[in-house]
Design an enzyme around this catalytic site. Structure first.
Site, PDB file in Angstrom:
ATOM      1  N   PRO A 112       0.804  -1.220   0.000  1.00 51.70           N
ATOM      2  CA  PRO A 112       0.000   0.000   0.000  1.00 51.70           C
ATOM      3  C   PRO A 112       0.834   1.266   0.000  1.00 51.70           C
ATOM      4  O   PRO A 112       2.061   1.234   0.156  1.00 51.70           O
ATOM      5  CB  PRO A 112      -0.773  -0.129   1.312  1.00 51.70           C
ATOM      6  CG  PRO A 112       0.228  -0.781   2.235  1.00 51.70           C
ATOM      7  CD  PRO A 112       1.013  -1.751   1.363  1.00 51.70           C
ATOM      8  N   THR A 113       0.144   2.391  -0.112  1.00 55.35           N
ATOM      9  CA  THR A 113       0.812   3.687  -0.036  1.00 55.35           C
ATOM     10  C   THR A 113       0.959   4.168   1.405  1.00 55.35           C
ATOM     11  O   THR A 113       1.839   4.963   1.702  1.00 55.35           O
ATOM     12  CB  THR A 113       0.027   4.732  -0.852  1.00 55.35           C
ATOM     13  OG1 THR A 113       0.742   5.955  -0.857  1.00 55.35           O
ATOM     14  CG2 THR A 113      -1.348   4.990  -0.271  1.00 55.35           C
ATOM     15  N   THR A 114       0.115   3.653   2.316  1.00 57.27           N
ATOM     16  CA  THR A 114       0.149   4.111   3.705  1.00 57.27           C
ATOM     17  C   THR A 114       1.375   3.603   4.462  1.00 57.27           C
ATOM     18  O   THR A 114       1.990   4.341   5.224  1.00 57.27           O
ATOM     19  CB  THR A 114      -1.124   3.665   4.432  1.00 57.27           C
ATOM     20  OG1 THR A 114      -1.344   2.275   4.172  1.00 57.27           O
ATOM     21  CG2 THR A 114      -2.325   4.478   3.986  1.00 57.27           C
ATOM     22  N   ASN A 115       1.690   2.347   4.296  1.00 56.05           N
ATOM     23  CA  ASN A 115       2.836   1.731   4.977  1.00 56.05           C
ATOM     24  C   ASN A 115       3.703   1.031   3.926  1.00 56.05           C
ATOM     25  O   ASN A 115       3.835  -0.189   3.929  1.00 56.05           O
ATOM     26  CB  ASN A 115       2.359   0.707   6.016  1.00 56.05           C
ATOM     27  CG  ASN A 115       1.383   1.302   7.001  1.00 56.05           C
ATOM     28  OD1 ASN A 115       1.746   2.119   7.834  1.00 56.05           O
ATOM     29  ND2 ASN A 115       0.118   0.919   6.889  1.00 56.05           N
ATOM     30  N   GLY A 213      -9.542  -7.023   5.149  1.00 56.09           N
ATOM     31  CA  GLY A 213     -10.596  -6.033   5.063  1.00 56.09           C
ATOM     32  C   GLY A 213     -10.183  -4.740   5.737  1.00 56.09           C
ATOM     33  O   GLY A 213      -9.150  -4.661   6.394  1.00 56.09           O
ATOM     34  N   CYS A 246      -3.900   0.572   9.760  1.00 62.07           N
ATOM     35  CA  CYS A 246      -5.335   0.293   9.780  1.00 62.07           C
ATOM     36  C   CYS A 246      -5.817  -0.131  11.159  1.00 62.07           C
ATOM     37  O   CYS A 246      -7.026  -0.219  11.398  1.00 62.07           O
ATOM     38  CB  CYS A 246      -5.686  -0.778   8.754  1.00 62.07           C
ATOM     39  SG  CYS A 246      -4.788  -2.336   8.987  1.00 62.07           S
ATOM     40  N   GLU A 335     -13.991   4.931   9.160  1.00 64.12           N
ATOM     41  CA  GLU A 335     -12.521   4.943   9.223  1.00 64.12           C
ATOM     42  C   GLU A 335     -11.986   6.273   8.710  1.00 64.12           C
ATOM     43  O   GLU A 335     -12.506   6.831   7.739  1.00 64.12           O
ATOM     44  CB  GLU A 335     -11.959   3.789   8.389  1.00 64.12           C
ATOM     45  CG  GLU A 335     -10.455   3.619   8.541  1.00 64.12           C
ATOM     46  CD  GLU A 335      -9.903   2.427   7.770  1.00 64.12           C
ATOM     47  OE1 GLU A 335      -8.869   1.882   8.183  1.00 64.12           O
ATOM     48  OE2 GLU A 335     -10.513   2.045   6.739  1.00 64.12           O
TER      49      GLU A 335
END
Length: 520
Positions: A112-115, A213, A246, A335
């Site tokens: 992912p781009t977040t982590n 998810g 997340c 979220e």
């Protein structure tokens, strides 16, 4: 790369990975351990460099916190599994069963781009532990730092004796290319970390997939909690890497008896509690039209406050927006992936559990929840009634449910199980990337089991590790790296049966590859 070249390029990556996986599957535990250690050390050594690169490229998160994650997902992962062996046969004399591990083969790792870098580290090291080849498909917004990190790990693996092509990365990710990789029969398993669309695409590819998810973590503070400690932990967790994990808390549910004390403690630890007008402006900015404004993801609290015309102190790390009803129409129950926390008050712990259930029904089923309490009965009811598969107690959930501050398996991929429409219900770990062939003896006590102690079908590679065979006119591909050695056997002369057998094997592999290319 043009569209018509995407599928052949995917095939080249996977063919090379397939070749590497076949060679790696015969390595013994000592050889695998040496490669894993080398890869982990390379990741740890470059943790600071890639943390800064990730923040610069994605504009998300906090460099110091990404350093923590990069270290935890390199040397930390290896230390956690140091006493585990995913290579040697396991012998259960009492049950008369011998288990022989079989690697998945080629792992397609969507990151992912977040982590970005920590997930590359994590998935690559798990693949190395289990003797799999891995092709990293990074998010386009984090492609540079992810690709650079993967190449550093690949070089470390090759130097330690891994086969050519055991770690590869897509430099220019695109939807058609990733779709081609996911659908190709040479992909043995997809490990998908990312948004719901990515995970659903992985499950729809026709190949085995391990996907997760979305999170939407409720956190309950009941009347028995250590309020000061709970406030500190919650603020620290929400501020950790600007909430891009997340597992970060999304909705704070506090029992009325301690609500005033908790608000004061949250403020002391760096939270700013919004009034009604500021909370309304926050909703409008963060959820225009009811959908999350992705510009806020991974941004710090002061950046978000400035966008809604709110002045906060330099020490403000988290924004808290009170609300009343835990319903889907209330955007603060969804979220946020930013240091913004919705907060609601309940009359007692029983109603708090019901509110947490409602949060998870809105989003985040199967993921995780947190509770700050000293009452084991309340904790048990919370875990039994809230439909999640991990409950962190008296710890910040960002690092609690991800296993960084608990004894759960440390992971950047959080399984949500059947309730969350995921194929795994645990934190992704090495066991998920292997199958076991089981030798099962007759259970009759009169039928003896042979002695398997010390036996292993795997060997330490002796002599050069063959490079991936390439066609002589393959000018598009990068040149093969120099031949690496693991442990050298005595040199053999031409005509030696071993050399001739190796040459014959390589010729057969090249012929097979050419035949496959012709079919395609």
């Amino acid at each position: 790369m043009t569209g018509e070249n995407l599928v052949p390029h995917a095939g080249q990556l996977l063919e090379r990975a397939h070749f590497a996986a076949a060679a790696f599957s015969d390595y013994d535990q000592a050889s695998v351990a040496r490669i894993v250690e080398a890869v982990a050390e390379a990741g740890h050594r470059n943790a600071e460099r890639f943390a800064a690169a990730a923040v610069a490229e994605t504009q998300m998160g906090v460099v110091d916190h990404k350093i923590v994650k990069n270290r935890a997902c390199s040397r930390g992962i290896v230390d956690f599994y140091r006493d585990q062996d995913y290579v040697s046969p396991r012998i259960d004399s009492a049950r008369k069963i011998v288990e022989i591990p079989r690697p998945a083969g080629v792992v397609l790792a969507l990151t992912p781009t977040t982590n970005p870098v920590s997930t590359v580290y994590f998935k690559v090291i798990l693949a190395m532990m289990t003797r799999n080849a891995v092709v990293v498909a990074p998010h386009p917004r984090a492609k540079q730092c992810s690709a650079d990190a993967a190449r550093v790990l690949a070089e470390a693996a090759a130097t330690a004796g891994a086969p050519d092509g055991i770690i590869q990365v897509i430099d220019e990710p695109s939807i058609p290319l990733v779709e081609a990789l996911m659908a190709d029969e040479r992909t043995d398993v997809i490990v998908a970390t990312g948004g719901t669309g990515v995970v659903r695409a992985a499950y729809s590819s026709g190949n085995p997939a391990l996907g997760v998810g979305p999170g939407n973590v409720p956190v309950l503070v009941d009347a028995t909690a250590d309020v000061e400690a709970a406030a500190r932990r919650i603020v620290d967790s929400k501020a950790f890497d600007n909430s891009v994990l997340c597992t970060n808390e999304s909705v704070l549910i506090v029992e009325e008896a301690v609500a005033a004390r908790l608000r004061s403690a949250l403020t002391r630890h760096g939270a700013h509690i919004l009034d009604e007008d500021a909370a309304l402006r926050l909703r409008e900015f963060m959820f225009p039209g009811g959908a999350l404004n992705t510009e806020v993801v991974g941004r710090d609290a002061s950046w978000i406050a400035e966008r809604i015309g709110l002045r906060v102190t330099p020490k403000t790390r988290v924004l808290i927006a009170p609300f009343t009803d835990v319903i889907g129409e209330e955007v603060l129950t969804h979220e946020k992936l930013s240091p913004v926390l919705g907060m609601t008050t309940v009359a007692d712990a029983r109603r708090g559990i019901r509110a947490a259930r409602a949060v998870v029904r809105i989003a985040g089923a199967g993921h995780s929840a947190a509770i700050h309490s000293e009452d084991p009965a309340t904790i048990t009811d919370f875990a039994a009634q809230v439909p999640v598969l991990r409950v962190a107690v008296n710890v910040g959930n960002s690092t609690g449910s991800s296993g960084l501050d608990t004894n759960l398996a440390p992971s950047m991929t959080i399984g949500t199980g059947f309730v969350g429409r995921s194929s795994i219900g645990e934190n992704l770990q090495p066991d998920n990337l292997i199958n076991w062939t089981r030798i099962a003896y007759n259970s009759d006590a009169g039928v003896p089991m042979a002695n398997f102690a010390g036996l292993s079908p795997w060997r330490s590679p002796a002599g050069p590790v063959p490079a991936y065979p390439r066609a002589s006119n393959d000018t598009a591909a990068a040149p093969a790296p120099a031949v690496r050695t693991v442990s050298r056997a005595p040199a053999r002369r031409n005509g030696d049966p071993g050399i001739e057998a190796l040459r014959a094997e390589l010729r057969a592999l090249v012929a097979e590859e050419l035949a496959q290319l012709i079919k395609r």
